[in-house]
Design a protein around this motif. Structure first.
Motif, PDB file in Angstrom:
ATOM      1  N   LYS A  84    -126.861  21.099 -46.657  1.00  0.00           N
ATOM      2  CA  LYS A  84    -126.098  21.240 -47.326  1.00  0.00           C
ATOM      3  C   LYS A  84    -124.813  20.922 -47.302  1.00  0.00           C
ATOM      4  O   LYS A  84    -123.617  21.114 -47.117  1.00  0.00           O
ATOM      5  CB  LYS A  84    -125.725  23.058 -46.948  1.00  0.00           C
ATOM      6  CG  LYS A  84    -127.309  24.206 -47.948  1.00  0.00           C
ATOM      7  CD  LYS A  84    -127.223  25.645 -47.452  1.00  0.00           C
ATOM      8  CE  LYS A  84    -128.268  26.298 -47.839  1.00  0.00           C
ATOM      9  NZ  LYS A  84    -127.757  27.245 -47.819  1.00  0.00           N
ATOM     10  N   LEU A  85    -124.829  21.282 -45.262  1.00  0.00           N
ATOM     11  CA  LEU A  85    -123.766  20.865 -44.553  1.00  0.00           C
ATOM     12  C   LEU A  85    -123.034  19.798 -45.617  1.00  0.00           C
ATOM     13  O   LEU A  85    -121.435  19.188 -44.971  1.00  0.00           O
ATOM     14  CB  LEU A  85    -124.405  20.064 -43.231  1.00  0.00           C
ATOM     15  CG  LEU A  85    -122.874  20.451 -42.016  1.00  0.00           C
ATOM     16  CD1 LEU A  85    -122.026  21.185 -41.630  1.00  0.00           C
ATOM     17  CD2 LEU A  85    -123.207  19.640 -41.103  1.00  0.00           C
ATOM     18  N   LEU A  86    -123.441  18.614 -45.646  1.00  0.00           N
ATOM     19  CA  LEU A  86    -123.126  17.605 -46.438  1.00  0.00           C
ATOM     20  C   LEU A  86    -122.456  17.284 -47.240  1.00  0.00           C
ATOM     21  O   LEU A  86    -121.685  16.854 -48.451  1.00  0.00           O
ATOM     22  CB  LEU A  86    -124.184  16.036 -46.150  1.00  0.00           C
ATOM     23  CG  LEU A  86    -124.671  15.761 -45.242  1.00  0.00           C
ATOM     24  CD1 LEU A  86    -125.752  14.558 -45.001  1.00  0.00           C
ATOM     25  CD2 LEU A  86    -123.289  15.146 -44.344  1.00  0.00           C
ATOM     26  N   THR A  87    -123.604  18.103 -49.167  1.00  0.00           N
ATOM     27  CA  THR A  87    -122.903  18.282 -49.893  1.00  0.00           C
ATOM     28  C   THR A  87    -121.689  19.878 -50.297  1.00  0.00           C
ATOM     29  O   THR A  87    -120.854  19.735 -51.151  1.00  0.00           O
ATOM     30  CB  THR A  87    -123.911  18.797 -50.765  1.00  0.00           C
ATOM     31  OG1 THR A  87    -124.662  19.410 -50.198  1.00  0.00           O
ATOM     32  CG2 THR A  87    -124.807  17.470 -50.850  1.00  0.00           C
ATOM     33  N   ILE A 122    -123.168  16.755 -32.668  1.00  0.00           N
ATOM     34  CA  ILE A 122    -123.817  15.957 -33.061  1.00  0.00           C
ATOM     35  C   ILE A 122    -124.371  14.905 -32.548  1.00  0.00           C
ATOM     36  O   ILE A 122    -124.430  14.326 -30.993  1.00  0.00           O
ATOM     37  CB  ILE A 122    -123.186  15.017 -33.708  1.00  0.00           C
ATOM     38  CG1 ILE A 122    -123.613  14.586 -35.234  1.00  0.00           C
ATOM     39  CG2 ILE A 122    -122.016  14.633 -33.302  1.00  0.00           C
ATOM     40  CD1 ILE A 122    -121.976  13.960 -36.604  1.00  0.00           C
ATOM     41  N   THR A 123    -125.967  14.483 -33.076  1.00  0.00           N
ATOM     42  CA  THR A 123    -126.895  13.591 -32.506  1.00  0.00           C
ATOM     43  C   THR A 123    -126.454  12.386 -32.713  1.00  0.00           C
ATOM     44  O   THR A 123    -125.974  11.537 -33.943  1.00  0.00           O
ATOM     45  CB  THR A 123    -128.160  13.879 -32.713  1.00  0.00           C
ATOM     46  OG1 THR A 123    -128.488  14.117 -33.744  1.00  0.00           O
ATOM     47  CG2 THR A 123    -129.058  15.097 -32.619  1.00  0.00           C
ATOM     48  N   GLU A 124    -127.248  11.158 -31.931  1.00  0.00           N
ATOM     49  CA  GLU A 124    -126.923  10.308 -32.505  1.00  0.00           C
ATOM     50  C   GLU A 124    -127.946   9.320 -33.714  1.00  0.00           C
ATOM     51  O   GLU A 124    -127.287   8.580 -34.228  1.00  0.00           O
ATOM     52  CB  GLU A 124    -127.846   8.582 -31.224  1.00  0.00           C
ATOM     53  CG  GLU A 124    -127.161   9.176 -29.979  1.00  0.00           C
ATOM     54  CD  GLU A 124    -127.450   8.219 -28.952  1.00  0.00           C
ATOM     55  OE1 GLU A 124    -128.615   8.393 -28.726  1.00  0.00           O
ATOM     56  OE2 GLU A 124    -126.362   6.860 -28.018  1.00  0.00           O
ATOM     57  N   GLY A 130    -125.576   8.709 -40.857  1.00  0.00           N
ATOM     58  CA  GLY A 130    -124.310   8.754 -41.445  1.00  0.00           C
ATOM     59  C   GLY A 130    -123.806   9.915 -41.894  1.00  0.00           C
ATOM     60  O   GLY A 130    -122.697  10.854 -42.289  1.00  0.00           O
ATOM     61  N   ILE A 131    -124.544  11.094 -41.133  1.00  0.00           N
ATOM     62  CA  ILE A 131    -123.879  11.966 -40.843  1.00  0.00           C
ATOM     63  C   ILE A 131    -122.353  11.903 -40.171  1.00  0.00           C
ATOM     64  O   ILE A 131    -123.201  11.825 -39.050  1.00  0.00           O
ATOM     65  CB  ILE A 131    -124.533  13.927 -40.479  1.00  0.00           C
ATOM     66  CG1 ILE A 131    -125.881  13.334 -41.657  1.00  0.00           C
ATOM     67  CG2 ILE A 131    -124.036  14.642 -40.319  1.00  0.00           C
ATOM     68  CD1 ILE A 131    -127.461  14.104 -41.460  1.00  0.00           C
ATOM     69  N   ASP A 132    -121.341  12.664 -40.538  1.00  0.00           N
ATOM     70  CA  ASP A 132    -120.491  12.943 -39.131  1.00  0.00           C
ATOM     71  C   ASP A 132    -120.068  14.411 -38.959  1.00  0.00           C
ATOM     72  O   ASP A 132    -118.482  14.581 -39.196  1.00  0.00           O
ATOM     73  CB  ASP A 132    -119.528  11.976 -40.142  1.00  0.00           C
ATOM     74  CG  ASP A 132    -119.040  12.259 -41.504  1.00  0.00           C
ATOM     75  OD1 ASP A 132    -119.530  12.909 -42.326  1.00  0.00           O
ATOM     76  OD2 ASP A 132    -118.131  11.421 -41.596  1.00  0.00           O
ATOM     77  N   HIS A 149    -119.141   3.526 -38.708  1.00  0.00           N
ATOM     78  CA  HIS A 149    -119.903   3.335 -39.405  1.00  0.00           C
ATOM     79  C   HIS A 149    -121.043   2.437 -38.405  1.00  0.00           C
ATOM     80  O   HIS A 149    -122.201   2.634 -37.799  1.00  0.00           O
ATOM     81  CB  HIS A 149    -120.407   4.536 -40.776  1.00  0.00           C
ATOM     82  CG  HIS A 149    -120.047   5.147 -40.868  1.00  0.00           C
ATOM     83  ND1 HIS A 149    -120.643   6.372 -41.510  1.00  0.00           N
ATOM     84  CD2 HIS A 149    -118.899   6.025 -41.404  1.00  0.00           C
ATOM     85  CE1 HIS A 149    -120.033   7.094 -41.721  1.00  0.00           C
ATOM     86  NE2 HIS A 149    -119.047   6.557 -41.372  1.00  0.00           N
ATOM     87  N   ASN A 150    -120.343   0.697 -39.088  1.00  0.00           N
ATOM     88  CA  ASN A 150    -121.189  -0.309 -38.714  1.00  0.00           C
ATOM     89  C   ASN A 150    -121.330  -0.376 -37.275  1.00  0.00           C
ATOM     90  O   ASN A 150    -121.724  -0.813 -36.974  1.00  0.00           O
ATOM     91  CB  ASN A 150    -120.319  -1.222 -39.781  1.00  0.00           C
ATOM     92  CG  ASN A 150    -118.652  -1.488 -39.920  1.00  0.00           C
ATOM     93  OD1 ASN A 150    -118.116  -0.098 -38.454  1.00  0.00           O
ATOM     94  ND2 ASN A 150    -117.737  -2.373 -40.213  1.00  0.00           N
TER      95      ASN A 150
END
Ligand SMILES: [Zn+2]
Length: 158
Positions: A84-87, A122-124, A130-132, A149-150
């Motif tokens: 949900k957080l992402l969308t 926020i976890t590794e 890709g969650i930010d 990201h990379n």
């Protein structure tokens, strides 16, 4: 704007716990809060309104505890909320550079303090998938964590 009703990770906010709280944290916090809000524990002189408020808080605490003390249910709850957080298009209150966050090497988590005194975590694992976005464990603010990201997936952040 009111996100109280269906806030993300609300079960955690109700128990004032971070999303990565341990099982014993959940149990302990529940005991503490349940005792505080139990209808039988209220002073006799509280108003009907206060009593009603305490009862509804107590019910929320019970529900949150039942959810979070069941590992399978909790896992699923986390997944759903993360999705949900992402969308969902929540307003981002702040953007914070990953390098400005506190890194806990043993836990593999980054944290930073919210202006309410709560904590963003926020976890590794989040980062590598890709969650930010992450929300405060106390209030309903959401932040975006800025990182390459990379760069991250290479050999971690220095
Ligand atoms: Zn906050």
């Amino acid at each position: 704007m009111d996100r109280e009703e269906d806030g993300l990770f609300q079960a955690y906010s109700i128990l004032c716990l971070p999303v990565n709280a341990s099982n014993s944290d959940v149990k302990q916090k529940y005991k503490e809060l349940a005792l505080k809000y139990h209808p039988d524990k209220l002073p006799p002189d509280v108003s009907d309104e206060e009593r009603k408020q305490a009862l509804s808080t107590f019910v929320s605490i019970e529900e949150a505890y039942h959810l979070l003390s069941d590992p399978a249910a909790r896992d699923q709850y986390n997944t759903v909320n993360k999705a949900k957080l992402l969308t969902q298009d929540y307003p981002i209150s702040e953007e914070i550079d990953l390098s400005d966050m506190l890194y806990d090497e043993s836990e593999g988590v980054y944290t930073t303090t919210c202006r309410c005194g709560g904590q963003y975590t926020i976890t590794e694992d989040d980062l590598t998938s890709g969650i930010d976005l992450t929300c405060c464990d106390v209030c309903s603010l959401t932040i975006r964590v800025l990182y390459q990201h990379n760069q991250y997936s290479d050999n971690g952040v220095t």
